[in-house]
Enzyme design. Structure first.
Site, PDB file in Angstrom:
ATOM      1  N   VAL A  56      69.815  38.380  -4.773  1.00 23.88           N
ATOM      2  CA  VAL A  56      70.685  38.664  -5.919  1.00 23.88           C
ATOM      3  C   VAL A  56      72.015  37.968  -5.657  1.00 23.88           C
ATOM      4  O   VAL A  56      72.667  38.224  -4.653  1.00 23.88           O
ATOM      5  CB  VAL A  56      70.910  40.183  -6.105  1.00 23.88           C
ATOM      6  CG1 VAL A  56      71.925  40.447  -7.209  1.00 23.88           C
ATOM      7  CG2 VAL A  56      69.598  40.883  -6.422  1.00 23.88           C
ATOM      8  N   ALA A 101      76.592  38.321  -2.598  1.00 24.27           N
ATOM      9  CA  ALA A 101      75.144  38.142  -2.748  1.00 24.27           C
ATOM     10  C   ALA A 101      74.451  39.073  -1.756  1.00 24.27           C
ATOM     11  O   ALA A 101      75.090  39.638  -0.875  1.00 24.27           O
ATOM     12  CB  ALA A 101      74.742  36.694  -2.460  1.00 24.27           C
ATOM     13  N   LYS A 102      73.160  39.263  -1.921  1.00 22.13           N
ATOM     14  CA  LYS A 102      72.363  40.045  -0.976  1.00 22.13           C
ATOM     15  C   LYS A 102      70.911  39.689  -1.222  1.00 22.13           C
ATOM     16  O   LYS A 102      70.547  39.330  -2.336  1.00 22.13           O
ATOM     17  CB  LYS A 102      72.572  41.539  -1.228  1.00 22.13           C
ATOM     18  CG  LYS A 102      72.321  42.402  -0.023  1.00 22.13           C
ATOM     19  CD  LYS A 102      73.476  42.309   0.951  1.00 22.13           C
ATOM     20  CE  LYS A 102      73.333  43.271   2.104  1.00 22.13           C
ATOM     21  NZ  LYS A 102      74.494  43.205   2.982  1.00 22.13           N
ATOM     22  N   GLY A 103      70.092  39.793  -0.175  1.00 20.75           N
ATOM     23  CA  GLY A 103      68.690  39.454  -0.378  1.00 20.75           C
ATOM     24  C   GLY A 103      67.815  40.109   0.654  1.00 20.75           C
ATOM     25  O   GLY A 103      68.285  40.877   1.494  1.00 20.75           O
ATOM     26  N   ASP A 142      71.149  40.769   8.415  1.00 17.67           N
ATOM     27  CA  ASP A 142      71.327  42.143   7.939  1.00 17.67           C
ATOM     28  C   ASP A 142      70.261  42.980   8.655  1.00 17.67           C
ATOM     29  O   ASP A 142      69.692  42.519   9.639  1.00 17.67           O
ATOM     30  CB  ASP A 142      71.153  42.167   6.406  1.00 17.67           C
ATOM     31  CG  ASP A 142      71.782  43.398   5.760  1.00 17.67           C
ATOM     32  OD1 ASP A 142      71.499  44.511   6.205  1.00 17.67           O
ATOM     33  OD2 ASP A 142      72.552  43.249   4.794  1.00 17.67           O
TER      34      ASP A 142
END
Length: 411
Positions: A56, A101-103, A142
Site C-alpha cells: 500500500v 507505505a507498507k507491505g 518489518d
C-alpha cells in the site's frame, strides 16, 4: 478499536483542529496506490505454493514513499492500510522527505526454509520492481523480515535497474547499510524520553522504568536507559515477565536473553504475570511490543506518570481518555518510535551520495532530529491547546497538507 479505526479517528480530530477543507481531508486519507500480487514458488520438496503479496503506497506529496515489508500469516489489508497511513504522518513529524507505505506477504516465515524465503522474496520483487524505486518507494524490514530479506530485494531489483543500494534500507552493513541502524529505534526512544523528562526538570537518572517487550526496540532502549542511570524495575517478552524493585541488571539480562531466547528464568529477579507488567508502580512505562495493549480494561490501574510509545498503536483511544484524566503524559508512537525511519533516511542519503558516515555522526544527527521533533510537537500543542498525540498528528498532517496544496492537488 483496531489500528485503522484509531488512526482514522486521530486523523479526523487533527484535521478538525487544523480546519482542513473536507475535500482535501478525503484526498489525504485515500491511498495513492494499492498493489496486490500473486507469488508462486517451488518449495524444497518440489510442490508449488502460492502466496499473496501486497504494497500500500499511501502518499508521496513530501517525497518517495517509505515503509516496512512484513512476512506474517495474518497480513490484514486494513492493518497494512493503517500502517501505511501512519508512516505518512510519522515521516512528516520527523521532518524527513518521505511519504508513507507498507507491505507484506501472507506467509508464516517460520514454516519456510531459508531458500524458500529467498525464492519468495525474489518473486515478490519481480512483481513490484517497476512500482518501487529509489525516488518512488523505498521498502524496509518489518515483522518477519530482516537485513537478509533486504539484501535479496536489492539484488533482484538491481538485475532490472542496475546496482541500486538506495532501493531498500535496513540492509547489511556490507551492502551499504548504515551503522547505528540496528539500535536506532531504541536510541530514538531514549532521546524522546530525555526530551520529555527535561521538560519536567527531570533526567533519566533516578527514574524507575518498566519496559513491555524485549525485542530489538525494547532491549536497546533498556540498554541505553540503563547506561544513562535509569533504573529498570520490570520487563516482559513473549516468554514471561520479571521484576526487581532495586533495578534489573541489564547487561546480565541481555546475556541471559541471548542464551535462553527470552527473559524467563532470569536469576536476579522475580517472575510476575505478563499482564501485570503494565500496571507496575513506576515513573515511565515503555510499551515496546504489540498494538492495543493499553485499553479501557487496564488503563485505570496504570501507575506510571509518563508513557513512551515505542510500539505502534499500543494505547487504545478509550484508554487515552482515561489516562489523560489521570494526568498521565503520553509520548505518541508517531514521534516516539520515529528513530528507526530517521536512520533509514540517513542510510538512503548515504547510499545516494555514495559516502558513508561513522556511527557517531549517525547518532548525533538522530539526536538533533529527535530533539527538534519534540520542540515542533510542543509548539503545535501550544497553538492548538492539545495533548502530545494531537500535537504530533496536527504537525504531521499540516506538513503533508501544505506540501499537497503547494504541489497543486486539484489540477
Amino acid at each position: 478499536m483496531n489500528a485503522l479505526a484509531a488512526t482514522n479517528r486521530n486523523f479526523k480530530l487533527a484535521s478538525r483542529l487544523l480546519g482542513l477543507d473536507s475535500k482535501l481531508e478525503k484526498s489525504l486519507l485515500i491511498p495513492f496506490r494499492e498493489i496486490k500480487v500473486e507469488c508462486t514458488i517451488p518449495k524444497d520438496d518440489g510442490t508449488l505454493a502460492s502466496f499473496v503479496g501486497f504494497r500500500v503506497q499511501h502518499d508521496n506529496a513530501r517525497g518517495p514513499m517509505k515503509g516496512g515489508i512484513r512476512y506474517h500469516p495474518e497480513v490484514d489489508p486494513d492493518e497494512v492500510n493503517a500502517l501505511a497511513q501512519l508512516m505518512t504522518w510519522k515521516t512528516a513529524v520527523a521532518n524527513i522527505p518521505y511519504g508513507g507505505a507498507k507491505g507484506g506477504i501472507g506467509c508464516n516465515p517460520g514454516e519456510l526454509s531459508l531458500s524458500e524465503l529467498e525464492r519468495l522474496t525474489r518473486v515478490f520483487t519481480q512483481k513490484i520492481h517497476d512500482l518501487i524505486g529509489v525516488h518512488t518507494d523505498v521498502p524496509a524490514p518489518d515483522m518477519g523480515t530482516n537485513a537478509q530479506t533486504m539484501a535479496w530485494i536489492l539484488d533482484e531489483y538491481s538485475k532490472f535497474h542496475g546496482y541500486s543500494p538506495a532501493i531498500v534500507t535496513g540492509k547489511p552493513i556490507d551492502l551499504g547499510g548504515s551503522l547505528g541502524r540496528e539500535a536506532a529505534t531504541g536510541r530514538g526512544v531514549l532521546f524522546a524520553t530525555e526530551a520529555l523528562l527535561s521538560d519536567y526538570g527531570l533526567s533519566i537518572s533516578g527514574q524507575r522504568f518498566v519496559i513491555q517487550g524485549f525485542g530489538n526496540v525494547g532491549s536497546w532502549a533498556a540498554q541505553l536507559i540503563h547506561e544513562k542511570g535509569g533504573k529498570i524495575i520490570a520487563v516482559s517478552d513473549i516468554t514471561g515477565a520479571i521484576k526487581n524493585s532495586e533495578g534489573l541488571d541489564i547487561p546480565s539480562l541481555l546475556e541471559h536473553v541471548k542464551t535462553n531466547r527470552g527473559v524467563k528464568g532470569f536469576g536476579n529477579a522475580n517472575a510476575i504475570g505478563p499482564d501485570s507488567v503494565l500496571v507496575e508502580d513506576c515513573d515511565v512505562l515503555i510499551p515496546a511490543a504489540l498494538g492495543g495493549v493499553i485499553n479501557r480494561e487496564n488503563a485505570n490501574e496504570i501507575k506510571a506518570k509518563f508513557i513512551v510509545e515505542a510500539a505502534n498503536h499500543p494505547t487504545d483511544p478509550e484508554a487515552d481518555e482515561i489516562l489523560s484524566k489521570k494526568g498521565v503524559v503520553i509520548i505518541p508512537d508517531i514521534y516516539a518510535n520515529s528513530g528507526g525511519v530517521t536512520v533509514s533516511y540517513f542510510e538512503w542519503v548515504q547510499n545516494i551520495q555514495g559516502f558513508m558516515w561513522d556511527e557517531e555522526k549517525v547518532n548525533d544527527e538522530l539526536r538533533t532530529y529527535m530533539i527538534q521533533g519534540y520542540k515542533n510537537v510542543k509548539e503545535m500543542c501550544k497553538t492548538h491547546n492539545c495533548d502530545l498525540r494531537m500535537g504530533a498528528f496536527t504537525l504531521g498532517l499540516n506538513r503533508v497538507a501544505r506540501a499537497t496544496l503547494l504541489r497543486g492537488w486539484e489540477a
